[in-house]
Design an enzyme around this catalytic site. Structure first.
Site, mmCIF file in Angstrom:
data_model
loop_
_atom_site.group_PDB
_atom_site.id
_atom_site.type_symbol
_atom_site.label_atom_id
_atom_site.label_comp_id
_atom_site.label_asym_id
_atom_site.label_seq_id
_atom_site.Cartn_x
_atom_site.Cartn_y
_atom_site.Cartn_z
ATOM 1 N N THR A 134 14.969 -29.856 -11.513
ATOM 2 C CA THR A 134 13.697 -30.154 -10.857
ATOM 3 C C THR A 134 12.555 -30.199 -11.862
ATOM 4 O O THR A 134 12.618 -29.564 -12.927
ATOM 5 C CB THR A 134 13.415 -29.050 -9.801
ATOM 6 O OG1 THR A 134 12.097 -29.204 -9.314
ATOM 7 C CG2 THR A 134 13.537 -27.649 -10.403
ATOM 8 N N ASP A 135 11.474 -30.897 -11.488
ATOM 9 C CA ASP A 135 10.275 -30.896 -12.339
ATOM 10 C C ASP A 135 9.526 -29.558 -12.247
ATOM 11 O O ASP A 135 8.635 -29.288 -13.064
ATOM 12 C CB ASP A 135 9.342 -32.056 -11.968
ATOM 13 C CG ASP A 135 8.855 -32.036 -10.527
ATOM 14 O OD1 ASP A 135 9.285 -31.156 -9.756
ATOM 15 O OD2 ASP A 135 8.036 -32.911 -10.169
ATOM 16 N N GLU A 136 9.889 -28.723 -11.255
ATOM 17 C CA GLU A 136 9.145 -27.458 -11.083
ATOM 18 C C GLU A 136 9.351 -26.499 -12.249
ATOM 19 O O GLU A 136 8.584 -25.556 -12.416
ATOM 20 C CB GLU A 136 9.544 -26.775 -9.771
ATOM 21 C CG GLU A 136 9.175 -27.612 -8.571
ATOM 22 C CD GLU A 136 9.136 -26.849 -7.249
ATOM 23 O OE1 GLU A 136 9.150 -25.608 -7.273
ATOM 24 O OE2 GLU A 136 9.086 -27.514 -6.217
ATOM 25 N N TYR A 159 12.187 -19.655 -7.290
ATOM 26 C CA TYR A 159 13.053 -20.851 -7.284
ATOM 27 C C TYR A 159 13.009 -21.552 -8.637
ATOM 28 O O TYR A 159 14.053 -21.805 -9.251
ATOM 29 C CB TYR A 159 12.621 -21.818 -6.176
ATOM 30 C CG TYR A 159 13.181 -23.219 -6.348
ATOM 31 C CD1 TYR A 159 14.533 -23.475 -6.192
ATOM 32 C CD2 TYR A 159 12.343 -24.287 -6.698
ATOM 33 C CE1 TYR A 159 15.051 -24.761 -6.364
ATOM 34 C CE2 TYR A 159 12.850 -25.572 -6.875
ATOM 35 C CZ TYR A 159 14.209 -25.798 -6.706
ATOM 36 O OH TYR A 159 14.713 -27.066 -6.889
ATOM 37 N N LYS A 163 15.929 -22.144 -11.509
ATOM 38 C CA LYS A 163 16.366 -23.461 -11.976
ATOM 39 C C LYS A 163 16.154 -23.576 -13.502
ATOM 40 O O LYS A 163 16.980 -24.155 -14.209
ATOM 41 C CB LYS A 163 15.607 -24.579 -11.256
ATOM 42 C CG LYS A 163 15.959 -24.746 -9.789
ATOM 43 C CD LYS A 163 17.403 -25.155 -9.522
ATOM 44 C CE LYS A 163 17.718 -26.564 -9.952
ATOM 45 N NZ LYS A 163 19.089 -26.980 -9.522
#
Ligand code: NAD
Ligand code: DAU
Length: 355
Positions: A134-136, A159, A163
């Protein structure tokens, strides 16, 4: 070797990827998914009877089960999507995120490495482990700038931290053991079969149910939206043609504030399924307390995957959102089964473990 393992294939993006691969390639797919609350085999109804689709109800933390699957199917690669994926849930209960996203990814990497090490030279170099991220992991942007493959990691939620940890494990398994990996970091997806806990499907469901549309804070946080089938095509492209050891940012060039998204959804619903009292769905908008640590803005520079692999999104936000709203209007049973919980009984009734 013509078999691929897809982990998390009963989820939102995994099911879109499997539907795409079964429709557009000759690969055999083994969907490895333990069916958490987010796993829904109804999303795979279109392929469930296809001879090239196989399902195994397996937890990625179960090393013995993974070893047995590798020994039985001899896959040419793994596309790893299985994860706990919802930021709000990670704030309320981070434990499952560490267990699946960190420890589960570690266990999957070790099972993959043991199998990959046993392959003959040609198969070893052709093998791919594709980590879907993810870009998060990059944290939050201010008013300007874009995330790229070289942006420093700065995860802010349990989260995104879990990741980020999994991204680092995958990178280390490449640099230390030579496992042939590729990683993608994608922005927010939307489309059919999206669990109605995430912004877009939640708003559609609540609007139609006559409930409040809860907007966190002022609704001015920005996300960069990508239609899920465009992500699925990007995943196939990177899995088949990406360079080993490289990461690719994937995004739709569709930056919107949450308020803009909700207003667009209300306008589409007003057009496609007007309220019987003649009022707009926008009257259901409600401002609620902000998400703790809420990242302000995400936006992706997807020029590397475009330049090197020729991938570009096909849907604009307007066309993709219209398709999405129409899908939810056309598939009330899918939503009703999720809301009532009967999708999990449907799962048990219709599918056994096929491995
Ligand atoms: P999802 O929550 O819809 O699906 C996750 C799937 O993983 C479910 O089918 C669940 O049953 C399965 N799963 C969870 N824990 C498991 C375990 N221990 N063993 C086996 N299976 C397990 O998630 P999604 O939105 O489809 O996201 C898929 C992947 O893509 C995730 O890794 C996520 O981090 C990443 N991602 C998602 C987005 C997005 O906008 N949704 C964007 C970028 C990246
Ligand atoms: O950027 C990629 C990420 O996008 C993925 O890695 C995650 O798995 C995925 O869930 C998604 O994370 P977000 O937190 O951005 O998505 P979510 O749909 O939960 O929220 C989108 C925005 O909408 C966010 O700014 C919070 C806001 N929001 C969300 C909900 C559920 C609301 O205002 N109200 C809500 O009820």
């Amino acid at each position: 070797m013509t078999t691929l393992f897809v982990t998390g294939g009963a989820g939102f993006i995994g099911s879109a990827l499997i539907r795409l691969i079964v429709a557009e390639s000759d690969w055999h797919i083994v969907n490895i998914d333990c069916l958490t609350y987010a796993g829904n085999l109804e999303s795979l109804a279109a392929v469930s009877d296809d001879a090239r689709y196989h399902f195994s109800r397996t937890d990625i933390g179960d090393r013995a089960a993974l070893d047995a699957l590798f020994a039985y199917y001899h896959p040419a690669g793994v596309i790893h999507l299985a994860a706990e994926s919802h930021v709000d849930r990670s704030i309320h209960g981070p434990g499952d995120f560490i267990r699946t996203n960190v420890t589960g990814t570690y266990t999957l990497l070790e099972a993959t490495r043991a199998y990959w090490s046993s392959l003959a030279d040609g198969a070893r170099s052709a093998f791919r482990f594709h980590h879907v991220s993810t870009d998060e992991v990059f944290g939050s942007l201010g008013d300007t700038g874009l995330f790229t493959e070289t942006t420093a990691y700065q995860p802010n939620s349990p989260y995104s931290a879990s990741k980020a940890a999994s991204d680092h494990l995958v990178r280390a398994w490449h640099h230390t053991y030579g496992l042939p990996v590729v990683t993608t970091n994608c922005s927010n997806n939307y489309g059919p079969c999206h669990f109605p806990e995430k912004l877009i499907p939640l708003m559609i469901h609540n609007a139609l149910a006559g409930k409040a549309l809860p907007i966190y804070g002022k609704g001015d946080n920005v996300r960069d939206w990508l239609y899920v089938d465009d992500h699925a095509r990007a995943l196939r492209t990177v899995f088949e043609r990406g360079s080993v050891g490289e990461t690719y940012c994937v995004g739709g060039h569709n930056e919107k504030t949450n308020l803009e998204v909700v207003d667009l959804l209300c306008a589409l619903l007003d057009e496609l399924r007007p309220r019987t009292d003649g009022q707009s769905y926008a009257t259901q908008k409600t401002y609620v307390a902000d998400r703790p640590g809420h990242d302000k803005r995400y936006a992706i520079d997807a020029s590397k995957i475009q330049r090197e692999l020729g991938w570009v999104p096909r849907e604009s936000f307007e066309t993709g959102l219209r398709k999405t709203v129409q899908w939810y209007l056309d598939n009330p049973d899918w939503v009703a089964h999720v809301v009532s919980g009967t999708y999990q009984q449907w799962t048990e009734k219709n599918y056994g473990d096929r491995a």
